[in-house]
Write a protein that holds these residues in place. Structure first.
Motif, mmCIF file in Angstrom:
data_model
loop_
_atom_site.group_PDB
_atom_site.id
_atom_site.type_symbol
_atom_site.label_atom_id
_atom_site.label_comp_id
_atom_site.label_asym_id
_atom_site.label_seq_id
_atom_site.Cartn_x
_atom_site.Cartn_y
_atom_site.Cartn_z
ATOM 1 N N PHE A 6 44.131 48.041 44.101
ATOM 2 C CA PHE A 6 43.120 46.937 44.328
ATOM 3 C C PHE A 6 41.825 46.919 43.604
ATOM 4 C CE2 PHE A 6 44.463 45.897 48.757
ATOM 5 C CZ PHE A 6 44.457 44.646 48.651
ATOM 6 N N ARG A 7 41.484 48.342 43.395
ATOM 7 C CA ARG A 7 40.518 48.466 42.445
ATOM 8 C C ARG A 7 40.288 48.227 41.061
ATOM 9 N NH1 ARG A 7 38.279 54.069 43.119
ATOM 10 N NH2 ARG A 7 36.194 53.595 41.837
ATOM 11 N N ILE A 8 41.676 48.842 40.779
ATOM 12 C CA ILE A 8 41.900 48.530 39.033
ATOM 13 C C ILE A 8 42.089 47.045 38.903
ATOM 14 C CG2 ILE A 8 43.640 49.023 37.290
ATOM 15 C CD1 ILE A 8 41.887 51.457 38.088
ATOM 16 N N ASP A 9 42.708 46.380 39.704
ATOM 17 C CA ASP A 9 43.116 44.939 39.805
ATOM 18 C C ASP A 9 41.774 44.063 39.669
ATOM 19 O OD1 ASP A 9 45.737 45.305 39.578
ATOM 20 O OD2 ASP A 9 46.330 44.674 41.656
ATOM 21 N N ALA A 10 40.917 44.588 40.654
ATOM 22 C CA ALA A 10 39.477 43.997 40.575
ATOM 23 C C ALA A 10 38.699 44.083 39.371
ATOM 24 C CB ALA A 10 38.601 44.539 41.820
ATOM 25 N N ILE A 11 38.838 45.560 38.982
ATOM 26 C CA ILE A 11 38.015 45.474 37.508
ATOM 27 C C ILE A 11 38.546 44.574 36.351
ATOM 28 C CG2 ILE A 11 37.327 47.181 35.703
ATOM 29 C CD1 ILE A 11 37.764 49.024 37.889
ATOM 30 N N ASN A 12 39.828 44.525 36.352
ATOM 31 C CA ASN A 12 40.477 43.705 35.210
ATOM 32 C C ASN A 12 40.085 42.383 35.609
ATOM 33 O OD1 ASN A 12 41.605 45.928 33.755
ATOM 34 N ND2 ASN A 12 43.426 45.862 35.147
ATOM 35 N N TYR A 13 40.138 41.930 37.011
ATOM 36 C CA TYR A 13 40.047 40.588 37.323
ATOM 37 C C TYR A 13 38.642 40.454 36.723
ATOM 38 C CZ TYR A 13 39.155 36.220 39.433
ATOM 39 O OH TYR A 13 38.554 34.862 39.508
ATOM 40 N N THR A 14 37.602 41.263 36.861
ATOM 41 C CA THR A 14 36.134 40.907 36.979
ATOM 42 C C THR A 14 35.811 40.947 35.252
ATOM 43 O OG1 THR A 14 35.540 41.648 39.028
ATOM 44 C CG2 THR A 14 33.770 41.865 37.235
ATOM 45 N N LEU A 15 36.673 41.662 34.618
ATOM 46 C CA LEU A 15 36.192 41.688 33.057
ATOM 47 C C LEU A 15 37.049 40.511 32.487
ATOM 48 C CD1 LEU A 15 37.194 45.471 32.305
ATOM 49 C CD2 LEU A 15 34.980 44.312 31.960
ATOM 50 N N GLU A 16 37.872 39.745 33.018
ATOM 51 C CA GLU A 16 38.502 38.808 32.522
ATOM 52 C C GLU A 16 37.898 37.409 32.803
ATOM 53 O OE1 GLU A 16 42.570 39.446 33.556
ATOM 54 O OE2 GLU A 16 42.790 40.888 32.359
ATOM 55 N N ASN A 17 36.999 37.619 33.711
ATOM 56 C CA ASN A 17 36.194 36.422 34.274
ATOM 57 C C ASN A 17 34.938 36.288 34.330
ATOM 58 O OD1 ASN A 17 38.788 34.488 35.617
ATOM 59 N ND2 ASN A 17 39.142 36.647 36.065
ATOM 60 N N ASP A 18 34.137 37.036 33.271
ATOM 61 C CA ASP A 18 32.975 37.434 33.030
ATOM 62 C C ASP A 18 32.282 36.329 32.323
ATOM 63 O OD1 ASP A 18 30.655 38.933 33.519
ATOM 64 O OD2 ASP A 18 30.988 39.819 31.226
ATOM 65 N N ASP A 19 32.796 35.156 31.761
ATOM 66 C CA ASP A 19 31.885 34.487 30.870
ATOM 67 C C ASP A 19 31.751 33.139 31.296
ATOM 68 O OD1 ASP A 19 34.466 33.735 30.634
ATOM 69 O OD2 ASP A 19 35.197 34.284 28.744
ATOM 70 N N GLY A 20 32.319 32.504 32.357
ATOM 71 C CA GLY A 20 32.193 31.121 32.459
ATOM 72 C C GLY A 20 33.176 30.163 31.964
ATOM 73 N N VAL A 21 33.766 30.691 31.048
ATOM 74 C CA VAL A 21 34.756 29.857 29.959
ATOM 75 C C VAL A 21 36.001 29.682 30.757
ATOM 76 C CG1 VAL A 21 36.098 29.721 27.928
ATOM 77 C CG2 VAL A 21 33.645 30.593 27.834
ATOM 78 N N THR A 22 36.520 30.840 31.342
ATOM 79 C CA THR A 22 37.773 30.825 31.913
ATOM 80 C C THR A 22 37.376 30.595 33.564
ATOM 81 O OG1 THR A 22 38.333 32.629 30.521
ATOM 82 C CG2 THR A 22 39.905 32.098 32.331
ATOM 83 N N THR A 23 37.887 29.272 33.981
ATOM 84 C CA THR A 23 37.609 29.122 35.385
ATOM 85 C C THR A 23 38.750 28.850 36.238
ATOM 86 O OG1 THR A 23 37.226 26.901 34.928
ATOM 87 C CG2 THR A 23 35.429 28.072 34.816
ATOM 88 N N ARG A 24 39.953 29.132 35.420
ATOM 89 C CA ARG A 24 41.225 28.646 36.301
ATOM 90 C C ARG A 24 41.617 29.885 37.013
ATOM 91 N NH1 ARG A 24 42.761 30.561 31.295
ATOM 92 N NH2 ARG A 24 43.982 32.356 31.314
ATOM 93 N N ASN A 25 40.980 31.097 37.074
ATOM 94 C CA ASN A 25 41.405 31.911 38.131
ATOM 95 C C ASN A 25 40.547 31.932 39.249
ATOM 96 O OD1 ASN A 25 43.331 32.880 36.057
ATOM 97 N ND2 ASN A 25 41.724 34.040 35.005
ATOM 98 N N TYR A 26 39.682 31.090 39.299
ATOM 99 C CA TYR A 26 38.765 31.145 40.574
ATOM 100 C C TYR A 26 39.395 31.126 41.860
ATOM 101 C CZ TYR A 26 34.637 30.703 37.641
ATOM 102 O OH TYR A 26 33.620 31.024 36.712
ATOM 103 N N GLY A 27 40.501 30.517 42.059
ATOM 104 C CA GLY A 27 41.301 30.482 43.256
ATOM 105 C C GLY A 27 41.410 31.989 43.736
ATOM 106 N N GLU A 28 41.666 32.803 42.988
ATOM 107 C CA GLU A 28 41.784 34.220 43.268
ATOM 108 C C GLU A 28 40.454 34.957 43.478
ATOM 109 O OE1 GLU A 28 44.016 37.881 41.010
ATOM 110 O OE2 GLU A 28 44.319 35.851 40.247
ATOM 111 N N ALA A 29 39.692 34.369 43.055
ATOM 112 C CA ALA A 29 38.200 35.179 43.271
ATOM 113 C C ALA A 29 37.710 35.455 44.797
ATOM 114 C CB ALA A 29 36.903 34.526 42.653
#
Lengths: 268, 268
Positions: free
Chosen positions: B119-142
């Protein structure tokens, strides 16, 4: 299921650490509840209602791990239906006697902002900006440079080193393109004394990569075995300290690196 | 200066938390030393030599905060010239009596790998990949989407939420370009219930930005005041929960967000 409460006038991180360390010794499942920032009597009353409700619902007295500065709040909590454990109870007096100095309780002492706080923010920014191996011009500023194959745990470890210890940790991934005639690049040789390698069992690497890019060459057994063999040979040839992350948590890897590389933490 | 040792057969993170919480009550400066992974008698002997040397050099008995599973190692440590505090001493027996279950000590219980680790590793990867406001398509998973001006503490907070609690935290920076007629974008409106705002005092923002881009419009008093006023007005207009990060540490901001947004942590 019995409920365990972690309660404090601050973040409750200390209460959580204290309670988890004790409860993890017992093969019993708990429902965990953290109530941070309980810093006035009204909030304490609401916490008591929650504790008493948990008792009413489960028929088992909740365990409460807490630390408070204000004795009035503490008094309210310990009058609840739960069983209270305050880890300061047994230790403040003996330490006070040994030091010959009066304790001066204040709120948010453990996890508030302190003078070394900017170190951590700088370290986090440094780590995020040096996480790809493309930018190597800042390696002079690094406390440590983690190297290793893709998906061996470098990024979470670097972030943890920065957040927990204020360490500026750069991350240099060794990729497939480096594999022909693998050797340290000029930039890495220049900072050889800062290098620390991560490795992982090829089977574990394969399953992590498979979850990300199923069926790819990148995730194949052959590729994972090849990369790990080549990279471990490089570590040994160049006498780079390294460790295997397969069965270690991020906390364990970071603590081992701190010790092995004799890093000075910027935060205590 | 007196020395404080934090010693354990694991990461010693629990011993550090325990010792810091107690020592932070006293207005006394310490030299801090952590000795993790002391898991055999030979390492314990070397730790004792280090403790005794600190005593010989300072003339003051070092304080030792420790936890060990193996009683033989503990016995070696407490025979040193330091003064030992083991926080399990006073709490295991009463908790055992209350639970009616025998304690089962094992090494690395608190900070080792557990079932919720991925869970934590997935959360870290998610956070790093969604840190810029450019990619918003993964917000369903946030689990949560932090919004705010540049340099209000969003990135460190998101990373801490991921590492500490296993929370998938996206980061949407509100930039200068958004300032004309500021309103929530379509993507943010779609996930309105996940939004959480950060703000900061304009003077503090100015000094942080000045350190990064001295003399820029971005770091000017006028720009900082303008951005903060507009963004706070947006939070109020849209009823977005928010908090001010000026005097709060990353740990405090994260703990407040967990409570206010009623987030379910994926890790205890």
């Amino acid at each position: 299921m019995r409920t365990a409460f972690y309660i404090s006038d601050g973040t409750a991180l200390t209460s959580e650490t204290f309670g988890h360390a004790i409860l993890s010794l017992f093969p019993v499942k708990f429902q965990h509840k953290t109530l941070p920032f309980i810093d006035d009597e009204e909030k304490a009353q609401r916490a008591v209602e929650e504790i008493n409700q948990a008792f009413a619902e489960t028929g088992e007295r909740p365990l409460i791990f807490h630390t408070f500065v204000d004795p009035r709040i503490k008094r309210i909590i310990i009058q609840s239906d739960g069983i209270s454990y305050d880890f300061l109870d047994h230790y403040v007096a003996p330490v006070q006697a040994e030091l010959g100095v009066e304790a001066q309780p204040k709120t948010n002492r453990t996890h508030g902002i302190t003078a070394d706080y900017n170190f951590r923010i700088d370290a986090i920014n440094y780590t995020l900006e040096n996480d790809d191996g493309v930018t190597t011009r800042n390696y002079g500023e690094a406390d440590i440079i983690l190297i290793g194959a893709s998906r061996t745990g470098k990024t979470p470890t670097c972030l943890y080193l920065a957040l927990q210890y204020g360490i500026k940790a750069a991350n240099y991934p060794i990729t497939e393109d480096d594999m022909d005639n693998l050797e340290l690049t000029y930039d890495l040789k220049m900072h050889r004394h800062k290098l620390f390698g991560l490795t992982i069992d090829p089977e574990r690497l394969q399953s992590i990569r498979e979850a990300r890019r199923a069926g790819s060459r990148y995730a194949s057994q052959q590729q994972c075995e090849f990369e790990i063999a080549e990279i471990e040979a490089l570590y040994r040839r160049e006498a780079i300290p390294y460790l295997n992350s397969t069965y270690a948590s991020v906390e364990e890897i970071a603590a081992k690196i701190m010790t092995t590389a004799k890093l000075q933490r910027h935060r205590y």
